[in-house]
Every structure is written in structure tokens, then in C-alpha cells.
Design an enzyme around this catalytic site. Structure first.
Site, PDB file in Angstrom:
ATOM      1  N   LEU A   1       0.723  -1.215  -0.067  1.00 63.67           N
ATOM      2  CA  LEU A   1      -0.112   0.156   0.064  1.00 63.67           C
ATOM      3  C   LEU A   1       0.898   1.234  -0.127  1.00 63.67           C
ATOM      4  O   LEU A   1       2.095   1.232   0.666  1.00 63.67           O
ATOM      5  CB  LEU A   1      -0.801   0.023   1.139  1.00 63.67           C
ATOM      6  CG  LEU A   1      -2.098  -1.006   1.373  1.00 63.67           C
ATOM      7  CD1 LEU A   1      -2.674  -0.842   2.628  1.00 63.67           C
ATOM      8  CD2 LEU A   1      -3.278  -0.503   0.349  1.00 63.67           C
ATOM      9  N   ASP A   2       0.358   2.300  -0.801  1.00 65.21           N
ATOM     10  CA  ASP A   2       1.266   3.470  -0.844  1.00 65.21           C
ATOM     11  C   ASP A   2       1.356   3.991   0.666  1.00 65.21           C
ATOM     12  O   ASP A   2       0.537   3.719   1.427  1.00 65.21           O
ATOM     13  CB  ASP A   2       0.479   4.369  -1.456  1.00 65.21           C
ATOM     14  CG  ASP A   2       0.757   4.228  -3.085  1.00 65.21           C
ATOM     15  OD1 ASP A   2       1.792   3.520  -3.480  1.00 65.21           O
ATOM     16  OD2 ASP A   2      -0.204   4.485  -3.837  1.00 65.21           O
TER      17      ASP A   2
END
Length: 312
Positions: free
Chosen positions: A48-49
Site C-alpha cells: 500500500l502507498d
């Protein structure tokens, strides 16, 4: 003064369903979870960013053999798209590079645009991504102001549903295939609406058959530790279960193939005669046989399906 010696790392087997906080990388939070368990080996199932939150399954020990299977799974997100402002990263981590007026919105207009993105579409990956070009990630070039030509790639948007909107913001749910960049989807939706946009929030709620209703914060994991570990097969419930007798299980453990009926899914879950999950199998079309794809080196006995830990 006696020198401090770190205790030896442990063989921890299981899956932790982490609710990733914003502001930290997926690898950074993985390292924190591994320190909590003092685990020898660990991995996550699709980054996930840093600005994003939500479900990040952490695989420890033998569960890392499952992580590659989860990377290919569909994922569900809730996203907040701010209209009228474009950032260079497509999210809140970047700088605003363009501003445009936002047309008047209504549900019918938004729904008509959403319909353009449902199903099989093509998407150009963003420059701020970990995709490699000549051995370096694209974000390496992006940070130097270098634009690399990126071919569009096929993706699937299985569901795209409006949650709510205001004059300059849209909140939506999306269920998408492997390789989908929701940041880019948001930018493309904004463009189709006649403006620009970037994501201000992204929250993952599903990875394959794993759902966010069971995920825990880092603080909860630290407090509960081994109670948080889930068995390996929790991540594989979408695969057909096949129960084997003792002889068949022994053959699979030895890498042999079985002449069984073609399963409903290309990959299957193998359980031995004690009901213990021990391997993932794969259907071999050419020979009409089931062969082992991943065999797990787990403790034997009645508690073998439970998450485990042992000293090195």
C-alpha cells in the site's frame, strides 16, 4: 559492561491481518510486525502507498509461501477523489501541478462516467510507481523529472460504486484486479468528468478472500501477539478444498502427482487424513493430474493447522 545480545529470532508461522496506518511504507510496517514477533521471516501481500490505509496481510514463516498467491488476487478499496487539483503523484504525497474548474456534478453524471471504467479496460501505470525501467523503479526517474514512455496494460474493474459526493469530492468503492493503480483510476475519472483530480484517501478493505473486518492495528497486535496469528489457509478459502488419504498426502509431500478429478479451481487446498492443511496443488491440464505447487513445512499433530511458533 556486558554486551547486549539480541535473542535468536523465532520460526513464526501464520498470517497477521494488519490495519496499516497512513504515513508509513508497507515495508516499514512489515519490519515493525516482525520485531513484535521476533520472527525470522516475513513478507506482505501487495504494498500500500504510504498515504494509504487498511488491510495489509503480513505473512510470517511458512505463510510467506502464500503471499505470492495473494499478490494475484483481486482487491477492494474505498477511495476519496478530490476534484480540481492534480498532484504529480496522484495522491496527497505529491505537489499540486495543475488546477482546473470542477463542473457541476450530479449522481447521473458520475454514474455515466463510472460506467466507462467498469469491466476490461486499459490503464497507463503512473510514473510514481515501483515498476522497473532498465533496472530502476519508475519513481527514480519521476523524482529527476524524467518522463518514461509506459504502455497501457489491461486491468479489470469488477465493481465501481459511488458512496457519496460534494461539489469537489467523490467517494467510491472499487473492486479491481491485480496491477490496478487506484490513483490513476481516480485521475482518469476526474479527466472524464472534465477536470483534474487526485486521491486524498485510500483504504483497502479486501484482498482475495481476506476481509478487513478482522484486521487489527499495530497497537492491538503488539498487545495480543500470538493471539493475532491466523492459520495459513485463511487466505486461500477461494480455492477448492481436497481431502486426501494418508497415501495420497505422502505422495504430494514427495512432489508426486495425483490422478484425481479435475477441480473447480486451477489451484486447490490439500488436507491430509487428519484434516490438516499442508499444501497448495495445481491442475496440470496436459496430463490431467493434480501436482503440488506449494508444500508447507509445518509442525505435525492435531494442532498443525493452528498458527505456530518455535525457537530456532
Amino acid at each position: 559492561m556486558a554486551q547486549y545480545r539480541r535473542p535468536p529470532r523465532e520460526n513464526i508461522n501464520g498470517i497477521v491481518l494488519l490495519n496499516k496506518p497512513a504515513g508509513v511504507s508497507s515495508n516499514g510496517i512489515l519490519q515493525q510486525v516482525m520485531r513484535i514477533f521476533n520472527a525470522k521471516k516475513g513478507g506482505h501481500t501487495g504494498a500500500l502507498d504510504p498515504f494509504a490505509t487498511g488491510l495489509l496481510p503480513i505473512c510470517l514463516g511458512e505463510a510467506t509461501k502464500v503471499s505470492g498467491l495473494l499478490l494475484d488476487s483481486d482487491k477492494r478499496y474505498t477511495a476519496t477523489l478530490k476534484l480540481g487539483e492534480q498532484s504529480d503523484t496522484g495522491d496527497t504525497e505529491g505537489e499540486i501541478i495543475q488546477r482546473l474548474p470542477v463542473p457541476e456534478l450530479d449522481e447521473a453524471v458520475i454514474e455515466a462516467v463510472f460506467e466507462q471504467f467498469r469491466g476490461e479496460i486499459e490503464q497507463v501505470p503512473p510514473m510514481y510507481s515501483a515498476l522497473k525501467h532498465q533496472g530502476k523503479p519508475l519513481y527514480y526517474y519521476a523524482r529527476k523529472g524524467i518522463e518514461i514512455d509506459r504502455p497501457a496494460r489491461p486491468i479489470r474493474i469488477l465493481a465501481l460504486d459511488l458512496i457519496g459526493f460534494s461539489e469537489n469530492e467523490i467517494v467510491f468503492n472499487v473492486l479491481c484486479s491485480k496491477g490496478t493503480y487506484v490513483r490513476t483510476l481516480g485521475e482518469d475519472i476526474a479527466k472524464a468528468l472534465g477536470t483534474v483530480g487526485h486521491l486524498t484517501a485510500l483504504h483497502r478493505t479486501q484482498t482475495g478472500s481476506l476481509h478487513g473486518d478482522q484486521m487489527l492495528t499495530l497497537e492491538e497486535i503488539e498487545a495480543r501477539k500470538l493471539e493475532c496469528l491466523q492459520p495459513l489457509d485463511i487466505a486461500l478459502q477461494h480455492l477448492q478444498r481436497i481431502d486426501l488419504d494418508a497415501e495420497q498426502a505422502a505422495l504430494i509431500k514427495q512432489g508426486q502427482k495425483l490422478p484425481l478429478e479435475q477441480p473447480k479451481t486451477d489451484l486447490v487446498r490439500f488436507y491430509d487424513d487428519q484434516g490438516v492443511f499442508f499444501a497448495v496443488g495445481e491442475w496440470q491440464v496436459e496430463k490431467q493430474l493434480l501436482k503440488p505447487k506449494r508444500v508447507f513445512n509445518l509442525p505435525s499433530g492435531p494442532n498443525a493447522n493452528a498458527p505456530s511458533s518455535s525457537k530456532a
